[in-house]
Design an enzyme around this catalytic site. Structure first.
Site, mmCIF file in Angstrom:
data_model
loop_
_atom_site.group_PDB
_atom_site.id
_atom_site.type_symbol
_atom_site.label_atom_id
_atom_site.label_comp_id
_atom_site.label_asym_id
_atom_site.label_seq_id
_atom_site.Cartn_x
_atom_site.Cartn_y
_atom_site.Cartn_z
ATOM 1 N N LYS A 199 0.852 -1.180 0.000
ATOM 2 C CA LYS A 199 0.000 0.000 0.000
ATOM 3 C C LYS A 199 0.895 1.240 0.000
ATOM 4 O O LYS A 199 1.679 1.466 0.923
ATOM 5 C CB LYS A 199 -0.890 0.020 1.242
ATOM 6 N N HIS A 327 -10.255 -7.341 -4.102
ATOM 7 C CA HIS A 327 -9.906 -6.272 -3.182
ATOM 8 C C HIS A 327 -10.341 -6.681 -1.765
ATOM 9 O O HIS A 327 -11.166 -7.562 -1.583
ATOM 10 C CB HIS A 327 -10.639 -5.002 -3.623
#
Length: 429
Positions: A199, A327
């Site tokens: 991330k 996701h």
């Protein structure tokens, strides 16, 4: 003859500890909010699910729940119709949190109907599985794989929350390439993941590129992905991907919007993935009309409209030659198991799925935490979802919700407690 009509719908909001993980919108709040859905029939069978726990979602489910009374657990199409008629999205300040919406499409008001349909659909399919004595994956057409691969999901993070509502999480700080590699070694050592996702969009882009290069050196041959959550300009996106030439498996949401992604795709030979700009079938159509600049769709049954809708998405991806994966957001075992049944039922699963699960230490299912085997989760074979609610754990997590003081996730406000100058405006870099 025993009646299996739905007689009651219970939605219990819960909260569990969430580490200080950095993202483009700010930093995870101290508590993650979820909801546990229970749909009970006249015969006493109970189907379960886990979904979002923010206040607008709880209100929407409460509004729609009475429409399920009297329905058969098999009446999914009728449930869709009734929910759609009752749940009319209305944008309010509490539902629309600026940059938070762009980071997490599932929070967008346009997804309200799809989210509620999904929340009830999974619980009804859990009931169906119990009635048919079959796992949910069989109701979805059968398993295309015996286990579902997941990736190590790495975050830049602080050592502890500024408010310190509980002890620091055991992962410690991760702000440097060396700390990131240490985080990956631990996560892979504990769970056996074969691929790695970072991330990004939180620290200077060159620094985050250094992190990916350090991971490539430490884990030669491991598939790597980076996800700035649309927080880089097109120019920055192209500069960073040039530095990472030959390193990335795919490039997830570097620039904001489908137009920004298309501009990156035009000058980039690394396939682009998204969970931000192709989040429903209308956006899928626009991507197709633009020549499919996004090559990989990261679906999420929670806001795509459920398990069946995601299977339809898989067919569309196959038709247009696109890749497919999943996701994730902060979640517990019921959500992870539902993802696993779905991913197992989809022959087209091009990449290991995302999961935040290693970052949580609570659980709401009997037997405690689910275990990955070589980075994959075996597909349950018991009827329905194959998991049951731990009532003591549910009561404890509900008590957390009652006392945590959070009703809508706001990573921007949480970040501003540490850095009052942080605006969350995108793209930042």
């Amino acid at each position: 003859m025993t009646s299996h009509a739905i007689r009651h719908v219970r939605v219990t909001p819960i909260a569990f500890r969430d580490p200080p993980l950095l993202n483009a919108a700010g930093i995870h709040e101290t508590w993650a909010l979820r909801s546990i859905i229970e749909i009970e029939t006249d015969s006493g069978l109970i189907g379960i699910n886990e979904s979002y726990g923010d206040l607008p979602m709880l209100d929407a489910m409460a509004k729609a729940a009475p429409a399920l009374i009297g329905l058969s657990p098999w009446s999914l199409n009728e449930m869709d119709v009734r929910v759609s008629a009752l749940v009319t999205p209305k944008q309010t300040s509490s539902e629309f949190l600026g940059t938070q919406v762009s980071l997490a499409p599932g929070t967008h008001v346009s997804k309200t109907v799809a989210k509620v349909v999904s929340a009830f659909e999974v619980a009804m399919m859990d009931l169906q599985g119990q009635l048919a004595n079959a796992p949910v994956v069989d109701l979805l057409g059968g398993a295309a794989r015996a286990s579902v691969p997941f990736s190590a999901y790495l975050f830049y993070k602080h050592a502890e929350h500024i408010e310190r509502p509980y002890a620091p999480d055991p992962w410690g700080e991760a702000l440097t390439p060396d700390q990131l590699v240490a985080q990956a070694r631990r996560m892979i050592g504990e769970h056996g993941f074969q691929s790695i996702k970072l991330k990004a969009g939180t620290l200077p882009p060159a620094h985050e590129a250094d992190g990916i290069l350090a991971l490539a050196k430490a884990f030669p041959g491991a598939p790597l992905r980076i996800d700035p959550n649309g927080n880089w300009t097109v120019a920055t996106s192209l500069a960073i991907v040039e530095r990472l030439q030959g390193v990335l498996e795919y490039y997830e949401d570097p620039a904001p919007g489908l137009d920004g992604m298309a501009a990156v795709a035009k000058a980039c030979d690394v396939p682009l993935a998204t969970n931000m700009v192709v989040t429903d079938f209308n956006e899928f159509r626009r991507n197709a009309e633009m020549g499919c600049p996004v090559k990989i769709v990261l679906t999420d049954h929670h806001y795509w409209g459920g398990l069946r809708a995601t299977q339809r998405l898989s067919t569309m991806c196959h038709t247009f030659g696109l890749g497919l994966s999943m996701h994730s957001n902060s979640h517990l075992g019921i959500s992870l198991v539902a993802m696993t049944h779905l991913a197992a039922s989809v022959p087209l699963l091009s990449y290991a799925c995302d999961t935040h699960y290693p970052w949580q230490d609570d659980e709401v299912v009997t037997g405690g935490r689910l275990r990955f085997e070589d980075g994959a989760l075996p597909v349950p074979t018991a009827p329905g979802l194959g998991v049951m609610i731990d009532r003591e754990a549910l009561a404890r997590l509900h008590d957390n919700y009652l006392h945590c003081g959070i009703r809508n996730r706001n990573d921007l406000a949480q970040m501003q407690k540490t850095d009052p100058t942080f605006t969350g405006r995108q793209p930042r870099f």
